[in-house]
Design a protein around this motif. Structure first.
Motif, PDB file in Angstrom:
ATOM      1  N   ARG A   1      18.929  -2.042  36.554  1.00 41.36           N
ATOM      2  CA  ARG A   1      19.147  -3.221  37.398  1.00 41.36           C
ATOM      3  C   ARG A   1      17.892  -4.033  37.683  1.00 41.36           C
ATOM      4  NH1 ARG A   1      24.186  -3.009  39.703  1.00 41.36           N
ATOM      5  NH2 ARG A   1      25.271  -1.005  39.584  1.00 41.36           N
ATOM      6  N   THR A   2      16.733  -3.396  37.621  1.00 42.35           N
ATOM      7  CA  THR A   2      15.518  -4.078  38.059  1.00 42.35           C
ATOM      8  C   THR A   2      14.346  -3.774  37.143  1.00 42.35           C
ATOM      9  OG1 THR A   2      16.269  -3.849  40.364  1.00 42.35           O
ATOM     10  CG2 THR A   2      13.982  -4.474  40.021  1.00 42.35           C
TER      11      THR A   2
ATOM     12  N   ARG B   1      10.217  -4.163  37.383  1.00 41.18           N
ATOM     13  CA  ARG B   1       9.101  -4.444  38.288  1.00 41.18           C
ATOM     14  C   ARG B   1       7.812  -4.537  37.478  1.00 41.18           C
ATOM     15  NH1 ARG B   1      10.868  -3.926  43.456  1.00 41.18           N
ATOM     16  NH2 ARG B   1      12.808  -2.727  43.750  1.00 41.18           N
TER      17      ARG B   1
ATOM     18  N   PRO C   1      18.343  -7.597  33.828  1.00 35.67           N
ATOM     19  CA  PRO C   1      17.970  -7.044  35.133  1.00 35.67           C
ATOM     20  C   PRO C   1      17.137  -8.033  35.926  1.00 35.67           C
ATOM     21  CG  PRO C   1      16.654  -6.045  33.386  1.00 35.67           C
ATOM     22  CD  PRO C   1      17.693  -6.886  32.714  1.00 35.67           C
ATOM     23  N   ALA C   2      17.156  -7.878  37.239  1.00 35.73           N
ATOM     24  CA  ALA C   2      16.336  -8.726  38.102  1.00 35.73           C
ATOM     25  C   ALA C   2      14.866  -8.396  37.882  1.00 35.73           C
ATOM     26  CB  ALA C   2      16.710  -8.502  39.563  1.00 35.73           C
TER      27      ALA C   2
ATOM     28  N   ARG D   1      11.022  -8.465  39.282  1.00 38.21           N
ATOM     29  CA  ARG D   1      10.197  -8.501  40.486  1.00 38.21           C
ATOM     30  C   ARG D   1       8.739  -8.419  40.040  1.00 38.21           C
ATOM     31  NH1 ARG D   1      14.492  -9.748  41.865  1.00 38.21           N
ATOM     32  NH2 ARG D   1      15.916  -8.705  43.339  1.00 38.21           N
TER      33      ARG D   1
END
Length: 199
Positions: free
Chosen positions: A152-153, A155, A186-187, A189
């Motif tokens: 999902r993410t 980084r 995915p997001a 960050r």
């Protein structure tokens, strides 16, 4: 990167009525069943009990010296009397058993990310992190970049030559573009730290 075995292509009618091959998606790779850890633990406990029983059987048969551990345990259990903590202890064990059952029937967790909508290729989170790291490292003003990823993410931590917020925006854009081929992006960050900033 993980490549899964290709399934037999489906047959779809062509313009002239003949049936042609059409690509189909490969099944999604999954992780280990959630109950794997409990299954290994219980297996070790059962194995240990079996070894203990075999050892006590050898002692009772005169093949080994010593005293039977299970006989000692049985004698101690005979002297046990009801205690106030038995009821709450039994409730806790029952809840633990119920939780183990729930864990055992849960489906396997999905692990990798698909490339395309009907993909035969899947990327592991570590491969996605490598792509993100490479994309971030190519942005002007970035000296060093590190990345971690889940389904999902993503980084990204980047060391930059300045505190210009435009560098972070450029990193985000570059990483999102590099991952645009995934069926579900995915997001992203991004955290930047200028050289000399040790906070």
């Amino acid at each position: 990167m993980t490549a899964t075995p290709q399934q037999s292509p489906a047959r779809t009618p062509g313009p002239d009525g003949t049936r042609t091959s059409a690509p189909t998606g490969a099944p999604a790779p999954t992780g280990a069943p959630p109950a794997t850890g409990w299954a290994v633990l219980l297996g070790l406990l059962v194995t240990a009990v079996g070894v203990l029983l075999l050892r006590d059987a050898a002692v009772l048969a005169g093949l080994l010296d010593g005293s039977a551990v299970t006989s000692t345990l049985v004698e101690k259990l005979r002297s046990v009397r009801p205690q106030a903590w038995y009821v709450p202890g039994g409730v806790v064990l029952a809840l633990l058993g119920l939780w183990v059952v729930v864990v055992a029937v849960r489906p396997r967790p999905r692990r990798d990310l698909a490339v395309g909508d009907r993909s035969l290729v899947w990327l592991t989170p570590s491969a996605v992190a490598g792509i993100a790291r490479s994309a971030a490292s190519g942005v002007d003003g970035v000296v060093e970049a590190r990345a971690t990823a889940t389904r999902r993410t993503v980084r990204v931590l980047a060391r930059t030559t300045s505190t210009d917020p435009g560098v972070a925006a450029g990193i985000t854009e570059a990483v999102e573009h590099s991952l645009s081929g995934l069926s579900s992006t995915p997001a992203v960050r991004v955290t930047t730290r200028a050289i000399g900033d040790h906070s």
